[in-house]
Design an enzyme around this catalytic site. Structure first.
Site, PDB file in Angstrom:
ATOM      1  N   THR A 305       0.823  -1.213   0.000  1.00 36.41           N
ATOM      2  CA  THR A 305       0.000   0.000   0.000  1.00 36.41           C
ATOM      3  C   THR A 305       0.852   1.257   0.000  1.00 36.41           C
ATOM      4  O   THR A 305       0.536   2.233  -0.693  1.00 36.41           O
ATOM      5  CB  THR A 305      -0.942   0.005   1.217  1.00 36.41           C
ATOM      6  OG1 THR A 305      -1.889  -1.065   1.082  1.00 36.41           O
ATOM      7  CG2 THR A 305      -1.702   1.321   1.318  1.00 36.41           C
ATOM      8  N   HIS A 421      -9.216  -5.917   3.120  1.00 36.44           N
ATOM      9  CA  HIS A 421      -7.803  -6.172   3.405  1.00 36.44           C
ATOM     10  C   HIS A 421      -7.661  -7.597   3.929  1.00 36.44           C
ATOM     11  O   HIS A 421      -8.511  -8.081   4.667  1.00 36.44           O
ATOM     12  CB  HIS A 421      -7.290  -5.172   4.447  1.00 36.44           C
ATOM     13  CG  HIS A 421      -5.795  -5.134   4.593  1.00 36.44           C
ATOM     14  ND1 HIS A 421      -5.060  -6.202   5.071  1.00 36.44           N
ATOM     15  CD2 HIS A 421      -4.894  -4.152   4.336  1.00 36.44           C
ATOM     16  CE1 HIS A 421      -3.785  -5.883   5.092  1.00 36.44           C
ATOM     17  NE2 HIS A 421      -3.652  -4.645   4.653  1.00 36.44           N
ATOM     18  N   ASP A 480      -4.961  -0.554  -5.083  1.00 35.98           N
ATOM     19  CA  ASP A 480      -3.572  -0.302  -4.695  1.00 35.98           C
ATOM     20  C   ASP A 480      -2.627  -1.465  -5.009  1.00 35.98           C
ATOM     21  O   ASP A 480      -1.480  -1.261  -5.389  1.00 35.98           O
ATOM     22  CB  ASP A 480      -3.468   0.091  -3.223  1.00 35.98           C
ATOM     23  CG  ASP A 480      -3.942  -0.993  -2.271  1.00 35.98           C
ATOM     24  OD1 ASP A 480      -4.679  -1.898  -2.715  1.00 35.98           O
ATOM     25  OD2 ASP A 480      -3.589  -0.938  -1.076  1.00 35.98           O
ATOM     26  N   HIS A 481      -3.111  -2.707  -4.868  1.00 36.16           N
ATOM     27  CA  HIS A 481      -2.253  -3.865  -5.137  1.00 36.16           C
ATOM     28  C   HIS A 481      -3.114  -5.117  -5.186  1.00 36.16           C
ATOM     29  O   HIS A 481      -4.331  -5.060  -5.004  1.00 36.16           O
ATOM     30  CB  HIS A 481      -1.144  -4.007  -4.084  1.00 36.16           C
ATOM     31  CG  HIS A 481      -1.653  -4.041  -2.664  1.00 36.16           C
ATOM     32  ND1 HIS A 481      -2.325  -5.116  -2.129  1.00 36.16           N
ATOM     33  CD2 HIS A 481      -1.591  -3.106  -1.669  1.00 36.16           C
ATOM     34  CE1 HIS A 481      -2.654  -4.872  -0.877  1.00 36.16           C
ATOM     35  NE2 HIS A 481      -2.227  -3.652  -0.565  1.00 36.16           N
TER      36      HIS A 481
END
Length: 686
Positions: A305, A421, A480-481
């Site tokens: 992140t 997450h 973000d990823h």
């Protein structure tokens, strides 16, 4: 038979015998860990051989230290070294499972800034079988305590210990030479830690990484202004002019960036049991006023992140090891988006429902020029308001609106979501979507937290429309990823409706969403190749800033001159023509692996040189803090002392800003709150 048995037993009652028993057990378990806990991509008999023998030289060197001591002490030192070495292996097993990478000095040095939440998911990451790496130590201690193996207290000749040391170094040299025949430039060109561990071993990787970290510290102290020359020369030839059709289209519009945590592109339009995982995002993605990019990739490394934020707001790459925000966020000079927008007359703020120290944000954001940082201390907290790494997204968006409505317009803001997450935990009362059925407990709940994020986004979007912020803003969304690491290949194959996945599939799996929406934009789905490094120059051109002088390694995605090479942190890349993963090359359009001909080899080598150069120059900027030597015309360097995120002082600053510039939504609403317009079905708030 009895004499042979006694002779065999007596071997282990000597220092030599016990030493080599420990070495053999340690190397066997290390090899088992390599094969079962890591995905090193071993190919061919030479790589298999090196993987099997690479624990031996370092083990001889480190365990051999104990041989310089006498009596019982050398035995206990052997066991202590064994425990330390095994703990290092254990830590890497746990870290690799989540990050598909190995621990680095950068991560260890910055652990104080990220460890606050590590315990929340640690028990989800650790598997009971991980502790088996300590079993040989337990057995050895038991054998010594029960005197099945007796301690040899006789003096051990120092010259023999020296032979072990010299022999280990000779073996290391031979190992490196053999590895270099298969992978040239292993320690000089590689951006991938997997290669170092595969060829040389975990200990050698740790030593090399420590050397690199020390070298980086020295680099900053020796950096000078002239080091910027090569960077400026490179950027002079790589900048892309704005598309006149889009330049300035978002001038004076609010910029609302929504950071979609761990959100991958495949989720867009994805269905489970015939139901859309993200119906709100799907509609937004296809809106006529949304610029959507379907070949947009995350480019993060260990910083995940934090790397994404570094690229998003600076157009600088994250580092090959560790997190730039953690290691260099406090001390370096930046030309970041918040400062650039601040100097164009925007209010700037970041929103994050977690502790301010996570990824060193509270310090880094000051270096970047954020006027406000609304972290967990600004949000009401109850036990059921948070999950995993912070506030649940529905509550986070609702409570963020309280501060968003106070910001003088135009403003530049970033809202970082958290619920999607790892390890994708969501309480039953918030689960309203079926899990996938891959059989992978990590992967299957991923669509449930993604669906929850989508619902939260839909509620926030409705609020923006009701308050009028929607028509006056540009809404930017990006993933973000990755959310699902490459270690879950069987599950990934099922998600993609494939029998299996190869390196090409996994490279394409790194796509994340990127969307820019505003009512006055001509939208459409763009097939341009790009990544997070390209976001800042794209946004700056859209708001009418030419950004000709700032240091940015990305280029405007809307420009006809945009460079469509997507560089990954390990040196691999994707272009519209080629996808390179390690030593394998694929045709991007078809996914077919090729053995490049002479012309293709020249093209690929040219792209590789470009990628290596760009990553190296970006690293040089960060390691040497080179932006302290270069101030673009019209840009004012950020002074961290100008900012405070302490609640009382920051709220006073915000109140003063509202008085001096009464352009906020609250000001337009006669200083009355607009939160009555925020509707959420979050069960915690009922």
């Amino acid at each position: 038979m009895s004499d042979n048995k006694n002779r065999f037993k007596n071997i282990f009652n000597t220092t030599w015998g016990f030493f080599f028993l420990v070495i053999v057990l340690f190397c066997i378990k290390t090899y088992i860990v390599y094969q079962t806990k890591f995905t090193l991509g071993v190919k061919g008999s030479l790589q298999e051989f090196l993987l099997a023998v690479n624990p031996i030289p370092a083990a001889l060197l480190t365990f051999g230290i104990a041989l310089y001591f006498s009596g019982r002490l050398k035995y206990w030192l052997i066991l202590i070294i064994d425990f330390i070495e095994t703990t290092w292996i254990f830590a890497n097993i746990v870290y690799y499972r989540e990050f598909s990478d190995f621990l680095s000095m950068g991560i260890i040095k910055g652990s104080g800034n990220v460890q606050n939440n590590l315990g929340k998911s640690l028990m989800e990451i650790i598997h009971p079988t991980d502790f088996l790496v300590f079993i040989d130590i337990v057995i050895l201690i038991a054998l010594l305590v029960t005197k099945v193996i007796r301690v040899d207290t006789r003096p051990f000749k120092k010259y023999k210990a020296l032979i072990i040391t010299l022999g280990s170094l000779l073996l290391m040299w031979g190992e490196y030479g053999l590895a270099s025949t298969d992978r040239s430039g292993l320690l000089t060109r590689s951006f991938d830690n997997n290669y170092i561990v595969k060829y040389l071993g975990l200990n050698e990787y740790a030593a090399f990484n420590a050397y690199q970290t020390q070298k980086e510290s020295a680099t900053r102290s020796h950096a000078k202004a002239s080091d910027m020359d090569s960077v400026l020369k490179y950027l002079k030839h790589s900048r892309a002019k704005a598309d006149p059709a889009y330049f300035g289209k978002l001038k004076n519009k609010n910029i609302i960036i929504i950071h979609l945590e761990s959100f991958q592109q495949f989720l867009i339009n994805y269905k489970v049991n015939g139901k859309e995982v993200t119906p709100n995002l799907n509609k937004f993605y296809k809106n006529n006023h949304t610029l959507s990019f379907d070949n947009f990739y995350h480019q993060v490394a260990q910083g995940k992140t934090s790397d994404a934020e570094m690229m998003l707001e600076n157009s600088l790459y994250g580092l090959p090891q560790g997190s730039a925000m953690v290691t260099y966020g406090s001390q370096n000079t930046y030309q970041a988006a918040p400062a650039l927008f601040d100097q164009m007359g925007y209010s700037t703020a970041a929103f994050h429902g977690d502790v301010p120290s996570f990824w060193n944000r509270d310090s880094t954001y000051k270096s970047w020029g954020y006027q406000y940082f609304f972290s967990s201390q600004y949000y009401k907290e109850k036990a059921n308001y948070s999950v995993g790494y912070g506030l649940k997204d529905k509550i986070f968006f609702r409570d963020s609106a309280n501060y968003l409505q106070r910001l003088p317009q135009p403003f530049y803001t970033k809202l970082i979501t958290l619920t999607n997450h790892y390890p994708y935990i969501l309480d039953k009362e918030n689960v309203s979507f079926p899990a996938t059925k891959t059989g992978d407990k990590t992967v299957d709940p991923y669509v449930q937290t993604a669906h929850y994020l989508d619902q939260a986004f839909g509620e926030f979007l409705s609020y923006l429309k009701k308050t009028g912020l929607y028509k006056d803003s540009a809404i930017v969304l990006y993933g973000d990823h990755y959310g699902i690491s490459n270690n879950h290949r069987p599950a990934i194959a099922q998600l993609l409706h494939k029998k299996s996945v190869n390196s090409y599939d996994l490279a394409q799996f790194q796509k994340v969403p990127f969307m820019i929406h505003s009512p006055n934009l001509k939208g459409g789905i763009r097939h341009t190749y790009g990544g997070e490094i390209d976001v800042l120059p794209t946004l700056l051109h859209l708001v009418g800033d030419k950004n000709n002088n700032t240091i940015q390694f990305g280029t405007d995605l809307l420009s006809k001159k945009h460079d469509q090479t997507v560089a990954f942190r390990d040196g691999d890349f994707v272009t519209p023509k080629y996808t390179k993963v390690g030593s394998s090359v694929y045709l991007t359009k078809t996914g077919k692996e090729i053995t490049p001909n002479k012309k293709q080899t020249e093209e690929i080598d040219s792209v590789q040189n470009h990628v290596t150069t760009e990553l190296s120059l970006s690293d040089r900027v960060i390691y040497g803090d080179l932006l302290r030597f270069y101030t673009p015309s019209g840009f004012k360097k950020v002074d961290k002392k100008d900012f405070t995120y302490q609640y009382t002082k920051a709220m006073k600053n915000l109140a003063d800003a509202q008085k001096n510039k009464p352009t906020s939504i609250m000001a337009e609403n006669n200083d009355k709150s607009t939160l009555k317009d925020y509707k959420t079905d979050a069960p915690e708030l009922k």
